[in-house]
Design an enzyme around this catalytic site. Structure first.
Site, PDB file in Angstrom:
ATOM      1  N   GLY A  44       1.000  -1.354   0.037  1.00 22.11           N
ATOM      2  CA  GLY A  44      -0.036  -0.142  -0.131  1.00 22.11           C
ATOM      3  C   GLY A  44       0.832   1.297  -0.039  1.00 22.11           C
ATOM      4  O   GLY A  44       0.361   2.364  -0.332  1.00 22.11           O
ATOM      5  N   GLU A  95       4.984   4.335   5.347  1.00 25.50           N
ATOM      6  CA  GLU A  95       3.927   3.815   5.660  1.00 25.50           C
ATOM      7  C   GLU A  95       2.617   4.316   5.027  1.00 25.50           C
ATOM      8  O   GLU A  95       2.681   5.620   4.874  1.00 25.50           O
ATOM      9  CB  GLU A  95       3.489   3.467   7.168  1.00 25.50           C
ATOM     10  CG  GLU A  95       4.196   2.456   7.941  1.00 25.50           C
ATOM     11  CD  GLU A  95       3.373   0.924   7.483  1.00 25.50           C
ATOM     12  OE1 GLU A  95       2.792   0.733   6.469  1.00 25.50           O
ATOM     13  OE2 GLU A  95       3.975   0.107   8.341  1.00 25.50           O
ATOM     14  N   ASP A  96       1.627   3.805   4.235  1.00 19.94           N
ATOM     15  CA  ASP A  96       0.452   4.271   3.888  1.00 19.94           C
ATOM     16  C   ASP A  96      -0.408   4.735   5.111  1.00 19.94           C
ATOM     17  O   ASP A  96      -1.140   5.930   5.292  1.00 19.94           O
ATOM     18  CB  ASP A  96      -0.319   3.387   3.035  1.00 19.94           C
ATOM     19  CG  ASP A  96      -0.538   1.949   3.568  1.00 19.94           C
ATOM     20  OD1 ASP A  96      -0.227   1.489   4.680  1.00 19.94           O
ATOM     21  OD2 ASP A  96      -1.176   1.220   2.816  1.00 19.94           O
ATOM     22  N   ASP A  99      -2.673   2.704  12.324  1.00 18.27           N
ATOM     23  CA  ASP A  99      -3.761   2.709  13.211  1.00 18.27           C
ATOM     24  C   ASP A  99      -3.531   2.314  14.533  1.00 18.27           C
ATOM     25  O   ASP A  99      -2.915   3.218  15.434  1.00 18.27           O
ATOM     26  CB  ASP A  99      -4.925   1.816  12.678  1.00 18.27           C
ATOM     27  CG  ASP A  99      -4.824   0.543  12.328  1.00 18.27           C
ATOM     28  OD1 ASP A  99      -3.715  -0.007  12.641  1.00 18.27           O
ATOM     29  OD2 ASP A  99      -5.421  -0.217  11.884  1.00 18.27           O
ATOM     30  N   LYS A 127      -4.587   7.125  12.016  1.00 19.90           N
ATOM     31  CA  LYS A 127      -5.753   6.818  12.463  1.00 19.90           C
ATOM     32  C   LYS A 127      -5.454   6.861  13.907  1.00 19.90           C
ATOM     33  O   LYS A 127      -5.418   5.630  14.844  1.00 19.90           O
ATOM     34  CB  LYS A 127      -6.667   5.463  12.262  1.00 19.90           C
ATOM     35  CG  LYS A 127      -7.012   5.548  10.709  1.00 19.90           C
ATOM     36  CD  LYS A 127      -7.730   4.315  10.528  1.00 19.90           C
ATOM     37  CE  LYS A 127      -8.506   4.418   9.231  1.00 19.90           C
ATOM     38  NZ  LYS A 127      -9.519   3.184   8.884  1.00 19.90           N
ATOM     39  N   ARG A 161      -5.894   0.734  -5.520  1.00 20.00           N
ATOM     40  CA  ARG A 161      -4.758   1.146  -5.012  1.00 20.00           C
ATOM     41  C   ARG A 161      -4.313   2.444  -6.264  1.00 20.00           C
ATOM     42  O   ARG A 161      -3.676   3.034  -5.937  1.00 20.00           O
ATOM     43  CB  ARG A 161      -3.647   0.285  -5.293  1.00 20.00           C
ATOM     44  CG  ARG A 161      -3.726  -0.939  -4.042  1.00 20.00           C
ATOM     45  CD  ARG A 161      -2.535  -1.653  -3.949  1.00 20.00           C
ATOM     46  NE  ARG A 161      -2.422  -2.859  -3.445  1.00 20.00           N
ATOM     47  CZ  ARG A 161      -2.436  -2.980  -1.882  1.00 20.00           C
ATOM     48  NH1 ARG A 161      -2.031  -1.751  -1.208  1.00 20.00           N
ATOM     49  NH2 ARG A 161      -2.753  -3.903  -1.406  1.00 20.00           N
TER      50      ARG A 161
END
Length: 189
Positions: A44, A95-96, A99, A127, A161
């Protein structure tokens, strides 16, 4: 911002591009005189990683790492390891989305164990309300809510994506029943 029957655009392409440029400038400032190794997490983070590295006007390297979670304890396994030694390197994890922070905590520890001189994280999305582990996030793109997101590297079973912006799925039940409806709504079919 755009709307579809299933999703709403939450981060348009231009807003993403502008923020990535800002993050690149911050990294270039912080790493002046050093050559960072950008460790892009598969799959990702690839679009974000490519744009971020281009936004850092300095000598640097790029490598990739693939992780997965398995088992009841959520153990982390390596699906693709780095080809670059991390010893004495200034590593920037790309990182995409972050969380709970549990995977990132394990990842940062792994990089330190491999002898990295320094470790920092650049994440497009955070998040933070879902955070369980107190893990540093040195370069944060955007704070987001709990919506399920697709686009700009984020996917649903490999789909979406390739979108240049990020979309929040608003009708998850309909989306799961027919994920290609969003493609039709966006004119991708």
């Amino acid at each position: 911002m755009a709307e579809s029957g299933l999703a709403s655009e939450v981060l348009p392409e231009e807003e993403i591009r502008s923020r990535v440029t800002e993050l690149g400038a911050a990294i270039a400032h912080d790493y002046e005189g050093r050559s960072p190794l950008f460790l892009v997490m598969l799959n990702g983070s690839v679009p974000f990683g490519a744009d971020l590295v281009r936004a850092v006007p300095m000598s640097s390297e790029i490598d990739f790492l693939g992780l997965n979670r398995f088992g009841e304890g959520g153990r982390i396994g390596i699906t693709l390891d780095t080809s670059t030694p991390l010893f004495d390197r200034n590593v920037v994890i790309v990182e995409d989305i972050i969380d709970t922070g549990l995977t990132l905590t394990t990842l940062r520890s792994m990089i330190v164990d491999r002898g990295a001189a320094s470790v920092a994280t650049a994440a497009l999305l955070d998040k933070s309300r879902r955070r369980v582990a107190d893990v540093p996030l040195e370069y944060r793109g955007f704070e987001v809510g709990d919506e399920f997101l697709v686009g700009y590297g984020l996917d649903w079973h490999g789909l979406y994506r390739n979108l240049r912006s990020i979309w929040a799925v608003m009708d998850m039940e309909s989306f799961v029943a027919d994920p290609m409806t969003l493609a039709t709504d966006l004119g991708l079919r």
